[in-house]
Every structure is written in C-alpha cells, then in structure tokens.
Design a protein around this motif. Structure first.
Motif, PDB file in Angstrom:
ATOM      1  N   ASP A  83     -15.122  -0.782 -28.933  1.00 45.17           N
ATOM      2  CA  ASP A  83     -14.686  -0.614 -27.541  1.00 45.17           C
ATOM      3  C   ASP A  83     -14.295   0.829 -27.234  1.00 45.17           C
ATOM      4  OD1 ASP A  83     -15.101  -3.280 -26.996  1.00 45.17           O
ATOM      5  OD2 ASP A  83     -13.002  -3.862 -27.296  1.00 45.17           O
ATOM      6  N   ASN A  84     -13.824   1.543 -28.250  1.00 48.07           N
ATOM      7  CA  ASN A  84     -13.353   2.915 -28.041  1.00 48.07           C
ATOM      8  C   ASN A  84     -14.443   3.970 -28.191  1.00 48.07           C
ATOM      9  OD1 ASN A  84     -10.675   2.194 -27.493  1.00 48.07           O
ATOM     10  ND2 ASN A  84     -10.172   2.085 -29.686  1.00 48.07           N
ATOM     11  N   LEU A  85     -15.646   3.550 -28.525  1.00 44.70           N
ATOM     12  CA  LEU A  85     -16.744   4.508 -28.647  1.00 44.70           C
ATOM     13  C   LEU A  85     -17.125   5.062 -27.269  1.00 44.70           C
ATOM     14  CD1 LEU A  85     -19.176   2.687 -31.136  1.00 44.70           C
ATOM     15  CD2 LEU A  85     -17.813   4.738 -31.623  1.00 44.70           C
ATOM     16  N   THR A  86     -17.357   6.354 -27.201  1.00 44.29           N
ATOM     17  CA  THR A  86     -17.890   6.933 -25.973  1.00 44.29           C
ATOM     18  C   THR A  86     -19.386   6.618 -25.898  1.00 44.29           C
ATOM     19  OG1 THR A  86     -18.538   9.031 -26.987  1.00 44.29           O
ATOM     20  CG2 THR A  86     -16.249   8.844 -26.180  1.00 44.29           C
ATOM     21  N   ASN A 107     -21.814   8.646 -25.747  1.00 41.56           N
ATOM     22  CA  ASN A 107     -22.528   9.556 -26.651  1.00 41.56           C
ATOM     23  C   ASN A 107     -22.377   9.134 -28.109  1.00 41.56           C
ATOM     24  OD1 ASN A 107     -23.572  11.228 -24.681  1.00 41.56           O
ATOM     25  ND2 ASN A 107     -21.878  12.691 -24.774  1.00 41.56           N
ATOM     26  N   ASP A 108     -21.187   8.683 -28.478  1.00 40.20           N
ATOM     27  CA  ASP A 108     -20.972   8.233 -29.857  1.00 40.20           C
ATOM     28  C   ASP A 108     -21.761   6.962 -30.140  1.00 40.20           C
ATOM     29  OD1 ASP A 108     -19.327  10.347 -30.279  1.00 40.20           O
ATOM     30  OD2 ASP A 108     -17.456   9.226 -30.083  1.00 40.20           O
ATOM     31  N   ARG A 109     -21.825   6.102 -29.173  1.00 42.82           N
ATOM     32  CA  ARG A 109     -22.605   4.871 -29.321  1.00 42.82           C
ATOM     33  C   ARG A 109     -24.089   5.207 -29.488  1.00 42.82           C
ATOM     34  NH1 ARG A 109     -21.392  -0.560 -27.582  1.00 42.82           N
ATOM     35  NH2 ARG A 109     -23.299  -1.789 -27.322  1.00 42.82           N
ATOM     36  N   ARG A 110     -24.563   6.169 -28.707  1.00 43.62           N
ATOM     37  CA  ARG A 110     -25.965   6.597 -28.822  1.00 43.62           C
ATOM     38  C   ARG A 110     -26.224   7.209 -30.190  1.00 43.62           C
ATOM     39  NH1 ARG A 110     -30.500   5.137 -27.975  1.00 43.62           N
ATOM     40  NH2 ARG A 110     -29.643   4.399 -25.983  1.00 43.62           N
ATOM     41  N   PHE A 111     -25.268   7.947 -30.725  1.00 42.20           N
ATOM     42  CA  PHE A 111     -25.389   8.535 -32.058  1.00 42.20           C
ATOM     43  C   PHE A 111     -25.647   7.440 -33.088  1.00 42.20           C
ATOM     44  CE2 PHE A 111     -23.661   9.701 -36.151  1.00 42.20           C
ATOM     45  CZ  PHE A 111     -23.939  11.040 -36.321  1.00 42.20           C
ATOM     46  N   ILE A 112     -24.872   6.366 -33.037  1.00 46.72           N
ATOM     47  CA  ILE A 112     -25.015   5.281 -34.010  1.00 46.72           C
ATOM     48  C   ILE A 112     -26.356   4.571 -33.837  1.00 46.72           C
ATOM     49  CG2 ILE A 112     -24.049   3.114 -34.837  1.00 46.72           C
ATOM     50  CD1 ILE A 112     -21.303   4.114 -33.945  1.00 46.72           C
ATOM     51  N   VAL A 113     -26.742   4.329 -32.594  1.00 49.07           N
ATOM     52  CA  VAL A 113     -28.025   3.659 -32.335  1.00 49.07           C
ATOM     53  C   VAL A 113     -29.182   4.519 -32.841  1.00 49.07           C
ATOM     54  CG1 VAL A 113     -29.597   2.884 -30.525  1.00 49.07           C
ATOM     55  CG2 VAL A 113     -27.169   2.301 -30.393  1.00 49.07           C
ATOM     56  N   ASP A 114     -29.119   5.819 -32.586  1.00 51.60           N
ATOM     57  CA  ASP A 114     -30.175   6.722 -33.067  1.00 51.60           C
ATOM     58  C   ASP A 114     -30.206   6.758 -34.594  1.00 51.60           C
ATOM     59  OD1 ASP A 114     -30.893   7.312 -30.488  1.00 51.60           O
ATOM     60  OD2 ASP A 114     -29.878   9.264 -30.436  1.00 51.60           O
ATOM     61  N   MET A 115     -29.037   6.742 -35.209  1.00 52.52           N
ATOM     62  CA  MET A 115     -28.965   6.727 -36.670  1.00 52.52           C
ATOM     63  C   MET A 115     -29.658   5.489 -37.231  1.00 52.52           C
ATOM     64  SD  MET A 115     -25.540   6.739 -39.082  1.00 52.52           S
ATOM     65  CE  MET A 115     -25.149   5.023 -38.659  1.00 52.52           C
ATOM     66  N   LEU A 116     -29.388   4.337 -36.623  1.00 50.52           N
ATOM     67  CA  LEU A 116     -30.011   3.096 -37.076  1.00 50.52           C
ATOM     68  C   LEU A 116     -31.514   3.107 -36.823  1.00 50.52           C
ATOM     69  CD1 LEU A 116     -27.400   0.470 -35.849  1.00 50.52           C
ATOM     70  CD2 LEU A 116     -27.825   1.183 -38.197  1.00 50.52           C
ATOM     71  N   ALA A 117     -31.911   3.667 -35.693  1.00 48.19           N
ATOM     72  CA  ALA A 117     -33.329   3.687 -35.328  1.00 48.19           C
ATOM     73  C   ALA A 117     -34.162   4.532 -36.283  1.00 48.19           C
ATOM     74  CB  ALA A 117     -33.496   4.200 -33.901  1.00 48.19           C
ATOM     75  N   LEU A 163     -18.198   7.610 -40.199  1.00 48.53           N
ATOM     76  CA  LEU A 163     -19.003   8.493 -39.342  1.00 48.53           C
ATOM     77  C   LEU A 163     -18.148   9.633 -38.815  1.00 48.53           C
ATOM     78  CD1 LEU A 163     -20.967   5.706 -37.432  1.00 48.53           C
ATOM     79  CD2 LEU A 163     -21.629   6.913 -39.524  1.00 48.53           C
ATOM     80  N   ILE A 164     -17.877  10.606 -39.678  1.00 43.91           N
ATOM     81  CA  ILE A 164     -16.997  11.719 -39.325  1.00 43.91           C
ATOM     82  C   ILE A 164     -17.646  12.687 -38.340  1.00 43.91           C
ATOM     83  CG2 ILE A 164     -15.778  11.569 -41.531  1.00 43.91           C
ATOM     84  CD1 ILE A 164     -17.332  14.077 -42.422  1.00 43.91           C
ATOM     85  N   TRP A 165     -18.915  12.483 -38.007  1.00 39.06           N
ATOM     86  CA  TRP A 165     -19.652  13.389 -37.122  1.00 39.06           C
ATOM     87  C   TRP A 165     -19.518  13.008 -35.655  1.00 39.06           C
ATOM     88  CZ3 TRP A 165     -21.566  10.553 -41.197  1.00 39.06           C
ATOM     89  CH2 TRP A 165     -21.575  11.227 -42.425  1.00 39.06           C
ATOM     90  N   ILE A 166     -18.811  11.908 -35.388  1.00 42.03           N
ATOM     91  CA  ILE A 166     -18.553  11.495 -34.014  1.00 42.03           C
ATOM     92  C   ILE A 166     -17.058  11.249 -33.846  1.00 42.03           C
ATOM     93  CG2 ILE A 166     -20.839  10.475 -33.662  1.00 42.03           C
ATOM     94  CD1 ILE A 166     -19.581   7.719 -34.113  1.00 42.03           C
TER      95      ILE A 166
END
Length: 278
Positions: A179-182, A184-194, A257-260
């Motif tokens: 819930d606290n993900l921005t 951009n941070d959510r997109r980072f995780i999705v891109d990582m998984l993709a 995920l220290i990068w976000i």
C-alpha cells in the motif's frame, strides 16, 4: 561501443555474455539471482555519471555457460579473462544479492584487478535449507513455466503476485508495504519481474559458498536493510566484523529492494561517493 550490443566471449572454460557501455572509470556489475541482461536496478545510470559499465552475466544466466564457473572462485578466474580481453587492468566491482560470493571471490583471489568492492544487499552466508528446497522445486526444470505463469498472473492479478513476491523480501506487513509503494516503485518491481529468468543460474547460486571475507584487502562498502527478509542484516554485521577496510550503510528501506523507497536517493549518492573516492 554500441550501447545496445551484447557480446559473447569464448573463454578457456566456455561462453560468457557481457555488455560494455560508456566511457570513463570501469565498473563491473554482477547482478543477483534471477536477473537477466534486461534487468536494471538503476545501475545503468552510472554511464551518465561518467563511468563505463561492464555487465557480465553469471554462469547459467543469459548465454553464459555453466562451465565458466560453478563456484565463485572459478568464475572469478573467468572474469579475469574478460578483463584481459577488454584490456582492463582494474575495475570497481558492484555485487548484488546472490552475486555477493562472486564479487568477494574476485576481490580475494585477484585483488590486483579490483579497485574497490560495493556489496548491495549481498548474500555472504549460506542459504537456509528450507529456502534451498523450495527454490529447487520452483527454479529447477520447471523454472520457465514458473516465470511464464507468474508474468501471466501479474497481468490479471498484480496485487496477488506482488504480495507473494514481497513476502520473501520484507519483514514488514506485506499489505502495508504494498500500500505504501509509490507508482514509480511499483513499476520498478513489475519491470524487475518482467525481465527476470532463472535459467540454470539460480540453482547454481544455491550451492555457492562465500570465500573467506577476512582476506579482502580492498575498500568495501556494504549497503543493507534491517527489514530485508531475503538477505538478513546479520550479513552486514559479519562483513563489518571481518573486513579491515569496510563501511556499512544501513539503508532505510522496508525490504530487500534497497533501490526503491524513501532512501533510494541516498543509496545512489553513497554509491557515487564510494566509486569516486581517491
């Protein structure tokens, strides 16, 4: 070099895939588990900060063959062949997560080729037995099906997939973390998984043993989070107590995920400061 070019080198032990981009002081990037040539956790921006970025795919990932190094020490020898091929006498090294043992092996066994070593949420201890058992089932022969299914589910049930993933990466309440993900941070995780794919690499990672870290003689910066479930903070404490010239930066991050997150800008700043020290 063409920034889009992926190169293959036929070393004495087999094929290694790498990219070499930019100009300036060379930085060797060793990505963590499940990361492919297309996975970018922000490090490609080093090119725009005046560095050249050498990214070498570890054994079992992308086109790098397992024969190039089933142990961190063996692959460290292969890395030296790549450095010789590129006529790079010395590099800064960034090791991420499961690539920790490989970066350490390079620093311990080939200190003359390493200027400084940056460990980002890097594993230094052995995998727990229950983690190894579960990972062997998921990322063994069935790994292509697992990743394909995960990406399909990510399109239709994104929150469900993210919760399952993040449960292994954070000590926080997973729903609160999500819930606290921005955006951009959510997109980072999705891109990582993709862009993730285990190949035969992650199964090989599970058997890696870390060389004697007390033998490291180059400057080291370790960046770790107290709330990382995947790589516990005890790794940072072990590093600090074992390496003579070592700085630990405790990242104010809620997961592996220290990068976000709220401290991502400081992680970037600390990385640049460390790499530009004279």
């Amino acid at each position: 070099m063409n920034p889009l070019t992926t190169l293959l080198l036929d070393t004495s032990k087999g094929i290694v895939e790498f990219t070499y981009k930019g100009s300036g002081p060379p930085v060797l990037l060793l990505k963590g588990g499940h990361s492919t040539r297309d996975t970018d956790l922000s490090h490609s921006s080093l090119i725009y900060e005046g560095f050249s970025l050498l990214t070498i795919s570890r054994p079992g990932y992308d086109y790098t063959e397992l024969s190039t190094g089933r142990t961190p020490e063996d692959f460290a020898d292969t890395i030296v062949e790549v450095l010789d091929h590129l006529q790079l006498k010395k590099v800064n090294v960034i090791s991420i997560s499961a690539a920790g043992p490989t970066g350490i092996a390079l620093a311990v066994h080939h200190p003359e080729r390493v200027d400084r070593l940056l460990l980002e949420a890097a594993l230094l201890t052995s995998w727990e037995s229950d983690v190894k058992k579960r990972a062997t089932v998921l990322f063994g022969p069935a790994e292509k099906f697992v990743w394909s299914s995960l990406r399909t589910m990510l399109r239709f049930f994104p929150d469900l997939v993210l919760k399952q993933l993040l449960a292994d990466l954070t000590t926080e309440n997973v729903e609160d973390y999500l819930d606290n993900l921005t955006p951009n941070d959510r997109r980072f995780i999705v891109d990582m998984l993709a862009t993730s794919q285990s190949g035969k690499g992650f199964i090989t990672d599970l058997d890696h043993e870390t060389p004697d870290i007390s033998a490291i003689q180059v400057p080291v910066l370790g960046m770790y989070s107290q709330k990382d479930r995947s790589v516990p903070y005890t790794n940072a404490l072990l590093l600090k107590s074992s390496v003579p010239e070592c700085e630990i930066y405790e990242v104010d991050s809620d997961s592996h995920l220290i990068w976000i997150g709220k401290d991502a800008h400081t992680v970037w700043k600390k990385r640049l400061e460390f790499l530009t020290k004279t």
